[in-house]
Design an enzyme around this catalytic site. Structure first.
Site, PDB file in Angstrom:
ATOM      1  N   ARG A 173       0.835  -1.209   0.000  1.00 37.00           N
ATOM      2  CA  ARG A 173       0.000   0.000   0.000  1.00 37.00           C
ATOM      3  C   ARG A 173       0.864   1.251   0.000  1.00 37.00           C
ATOM      4  NH1 ARG A 173      -5.176   0.003   2.062  1.00 37.00           N
ATOM      5  NH2 ARG A 173      -4.814   1.856   3.322  1.00 37.00           N
ATOM      6  N   ARG A 177       9.910   5.413  -3.388  1.00 41.23           N
ATOM      7  CA  ARG A 177      10.328   6.261  -4.512  1.00 41.23           C
ATOM      8  C   ARG A 177      11.775   6.688  -4.364  1.00 41.23           C
ATOM      9  NH1 ARG A 177       5.883   9.899  -2.504  1.00 41.23           N
ATOM     10  NH2 ARG A 177       4.029   9.030  -3.494  1.00 41.23           N
ATOM     11  N   ARG A 250      -9.150  -6.144  13.400  1.00 44.78           N
ATOM     12  CA  ARG A 250      -8.439  -5.273  14.335  1.00 44.78           C
ATOM     13  C   ARG A 250      -9.361  -4.114  14.672  1.00 44.78           C
ATOM     14  NH1 ARG A 250      -4.605  -7.095  17.183  1.00 44.78           N
ATOM     15  NH2 ARG A 250      -3.242  -5.254  17.123  1.00 44.78           N
ATOM     16  N   ARG A 281       0.153   5.759  16.264  1.00 39.33           N
ATOM     17  CA  ARG A 281       0.336   7.101  15.703  1.00 39.33           C
ATOM     18  C   ARG A 281      -0.429   8.134  16.509  1.00 39.33           C
ATOM     19  NH1 ARG A 281      -2.304   5.419   9.827  1.00 39.33           N
ATOM     20  NH2 ARG A 281      -4.248   4.656  10.685  1.00 39.33           N
ATOM     21  N   GLU A 307      -3.608   6.527  18.800  1.00 37.18           N
ATOM     22  CA  GLU A 307      -4.278   5.309  18.319  1.00 37.18           C
ATOM     23  C   GLU A 307      -3.641   4.068  18.932  1.00 37.18           C
ATOM     24  OE1 GLU A 307      -4.681   5.036  14.088  1.00 37.18           O
ATOM     25  OE2 GLU A 307      -5.407   7.102  13.927  1.00 37.18           O
ATOM     26  N   TYR A 355      -9.764  -4.840   2.762  1.00 34.98           N
ATOM     27  CA  TYR A 355      -9.067  -3.639   3.244  1.00 34.98           C
ATOM     28  C   TYR A 355      -9.227  -2.535   2.196  1.00 34.98           C
ATOM     29  CZ  TYR A 355      -5.063  -1.278   5.605  1.00 34.98           C
ATOM     30  OH  TYR A 355      -4.238  -0.428   6.282  1.00 34.98           O
ATOM     31  N   ASP A 357      -9.958   1.189   0.671  1.00 38.63           N
ATOM     32  CA  ASP A 357      -9.878   2.610   0.964  1.00 38.63           C
ATOM     33  C   ASP A 357     -11.233   3.245   0.630  1.00 38.63           C
ATOM     34  OD1 ASP A 357      -7.238   2.669   1.850  1.00 38.63           O
ATOM     35  OD2 ASP A 357      -6.454   2.824  -0.186  1.00 38.63           O
TER      36      ASP A 357
HETATM   37  N1  UDP Z   1       3.463   0.748   7.845  1.00 32.23           N
HETATM   38  C1  UDP Z   1       4.664   0.684   8.511  1.00 32.23           C
HETATM   39  N2  UDP Z   1       5.205   1.814   9.025  1.00 32.23           N
HETATM   40  C2  UDP Z   1       4.600   3.015   8.921  1.00 32.23           C
HETATM   41  C3  UDP Z   1       3.359   3.100   8.229  1.00 32.23           C
HETATM   42  C4  UDP Z   1       2.808   1.944   7.712  1.00 32.23           C
HETATM   43  O1  UDP Z   1       5.231  -0.383   8.643  1.00 32.23           O
HETATM   44  O2  UDP Z   1       5.142   4.016   9.430  1.00 32.23           O
HETATM   45  C5  UDP Z   1       2.885  -0.502   7.308  1.00 32.23           C
HETATM   46  C6  UDP Z   1       1.988  -1.215   8.336  1.00 32.23           C
HETATM   47  O3  UDP Z   1       2.126  -2.598   8.148  1.00 32.23           O
HETATM   48  C7  UDP Z   1       0.611  -0.766   7.932  1.00 32.23           C
HETATM   49  C8  UDP Z   1       0.736  -0.748   6.420  1.00 32.23           C
HETATM   50  O4  UDP Z   1       2.062  -0.256   6.191  1.00 32.23           O
HETATM   51  O5  UDP Z   1      -0.390  -1.646   8.360  1.00 32.23           O
HETATM   52  C9  UDP Z   1      -0.270   0.103   5.705  1.00 32.23           C
HETATM   53  O6  UDP Z   1      -0.197   1.427   6.189  1.00 32.23           O
HETATM   54  P1  UDP Z   1      -1.340   2.484   5.906  1.00 32.23           P
HETATM   55  O7  UDP Z   1      -0.815   3.811   6.314  1.00 32.23           O
HETATM   56  O8  UDP Z   1      -1.836   2.300   4.529  1.00 32.23           O
HETATM   57  O9  UDP Z   1      -2.450   2.005   6.957  1.00 32.23           O
HETATM   58  P2  UDP Z   1      -3.862   2.659   7.384  1.00 32.23           P
HETATM   59  O10 UDP Z   1      -3.726   4.147   7.267  1.00 32.23           O
HETATM   60  O11 UDP Z   1      -4.903   2.035   6.492  1.00 32.23           O
HETATM   61  O12 UDP Z   1      -4.003   2.222   8.813  1.00 32.23           O
END
Ligand code: UDP
Length: 380
Positions: A173, A177, A250, A281, A307, A355, A357
């Site tokens: 996801r 880059r 979850r 976060r 969170e 999952y 968006d």
């Molecule tokens: N992820 C990570 N470190 C980060 C942010 C994301 O390892 O700092 C990984 C983690 O496994 C997460 C996945 O990337 O579940 C997808 O992140 P995303 O931000 O898309 O999750 P969402 O915002 O849907 O919770």
């Protein structure tokens, strides 16, 4: 005897609201029922201290799909917010998603060629050719250092499982880059609806009968008697009374507080990627609107949410499906039961155990409502 409504829509999140809006516009009689006391599902926002608070976690709208983008513009103006989260690993700050700023901070590399060589060297040392799980996928994309500092701890807190037991697609996801670009998404369109998601969904549902605090599963015979067909957006296993066992989800617990400072962390999203910090976060909601309230004024206070992800148990709100192998198989078994329901459409993140968006939910709802209007749609 004809029933009072053509469609009963269970759930007023983005899937339910989109289907309801389309069917209503096409002249169908629609009733929306929602278990919670508010619309907009997990995108729900509420004003605190003049700030739109994302009560069920950060929702940043992004899409490549022009039809979806044009559709949502009918119900809200979107601001120009661009998500650029910061990762905090024991006080070291890194740019996300993984890009040249991240690689420079991690290794001191300056050119894309140096960064690519560093990743390649670490991938080779780890001996990964075909990634089979999230850990192997992560190392093969960004190397072991970034995996150890920015991925492993965060992912294990987020999912409550080791990275070796999670599917590789979850980490895909995130963009990787070799350019200096901190935009978390690759999408063509991005923004936050001005005035919040709740107002946007209320506009989608304008003119449609909505009953809040109405629990479908508590009296399904009673509700079914009201309409010819049902669009169900709740959890698919709950619909079938968990008869094949419970799917894993979850959930997230939020600790939200107003602080007497104008600027707590200087960014909307800061990820805590170490294992020790108990939250994943912190969201500082005012930065989704550039620190200003709806009236354009600077705000003296701020509101933050920490969170805390946890395994879902009955009574909690399910947020994320756990798309591992075991749950994937169980979902397929529920899917087979769903296919036998001639009068019910299952949709959305919980109804399809995907999952999704927000834009994917809306695209799927537009597609399904088009089929229903054209008359081709029983369930699937
Ligand atoms: N992820 C990570 N470190 C980060 C942010 C994301 O390892 O700092 C990984 C983690 O496994 C997460 C996945 O990337 O579940 C997808 O992140 P995303 O931000 O898309 O999750 P969402 O915002 O849907 O919770």
């Amino acid at each position: 005897m004809s029933r009072a409504y053509d469609f009963l829509i269970v759930g007023a999140g983005l899937y339910g609201a989109t289907v309801a809006q389309r069917l209503h516009e096409a002249g169908k009689k629609v009733l929306v029922i929602e278990k919670r006391s508010h619309v907009a599902g997990n995108a729900y926002t509420r004003k605190m201290e003049g700030i739109q608070v994302h009560c069920h976690g950060a929702h940043i709208f992004h899409t490549d799909d022009t039809d979806v983008w044009e559709y949502v513009q009918r119900f809200a103006s979107f601001n120009r917010f661009t998500n650029s989260p910061v990762a905090n690993y024991h006080g070291e700050l890194y740019s996300l998603p993984f890009n040249m700023y991240t690689f420079n901070r991690m290794w001191g590399v300056v050119t894309p060629e140096e960064a690519a060589a560093k990743i390649e060297e670490q991938r080779k040392a780890a001996g990964i050719t075909e990634p089979r799980n999230l850990e192997e996928q992560a190392i093969s994309l960004v190397g072991t250092d970034i995996y150890e500092k920015l991925i492993r701890g965060y992912t294990q807190k987020q999912w409550g499982r080791p990275c070796t037991e999670l599917p590789a697609f979850i980490i895909r996801r995130l963009p990787v880059r070799l350019t200096f670009d901190n935009n978390y998404f690759n999408a063509r369109y991005q923004g936050i609806p001005e005035g919040g998601y709740t107002a946007m969904v209320e506009r989608m549902l304008s003119g449609i009968e909505v009953r809040l605090a109405a629990d479908y599963l508590a009296d399904r015979a009673g509700w079914n008697a009201l309409a010819d067909r049902v669009i169900y957006t709740g959890a698919i296993d709950a619909f079938f009374d968990d008869c094949l066992g419970s799917l894993a989800y979850r959930t997230v617990r939020f600790e939200t507080e107003a602080l007497d400072t104008p600027n707590f962390q200087g960014n909307a999203v800061v990820n805590y990627t170490d294992e020790e910090t108990p939250w994943t976060r912190i969201i500082e909601h005012k930065w989704f609107e550039f620190g200003r309230g709806g009236d354009g004024n600077e705000l003296p206070k701020t509101v933050i949410s920490r969170e805390f992800p946890a395994e879902w148990k009955p009574g909690d709100e399910p947020y994320y499906p756990v798309n591992d192998e075991k749950n994937g198989k169980l979902y397929q078994a529920y899917r087979a039961l769903a296919d036998r329901e001639t009068n019910v459409v299952f949709g959305g993140r919980l109804g399809e155990y995907r999952y999704y968006d927000m834009d994917q939910v809306i695209a799927s709802a537009l597609q399904k409502s088009g089929e229903l209007i054209a008359g081709s749609g029983k369930a699937e």
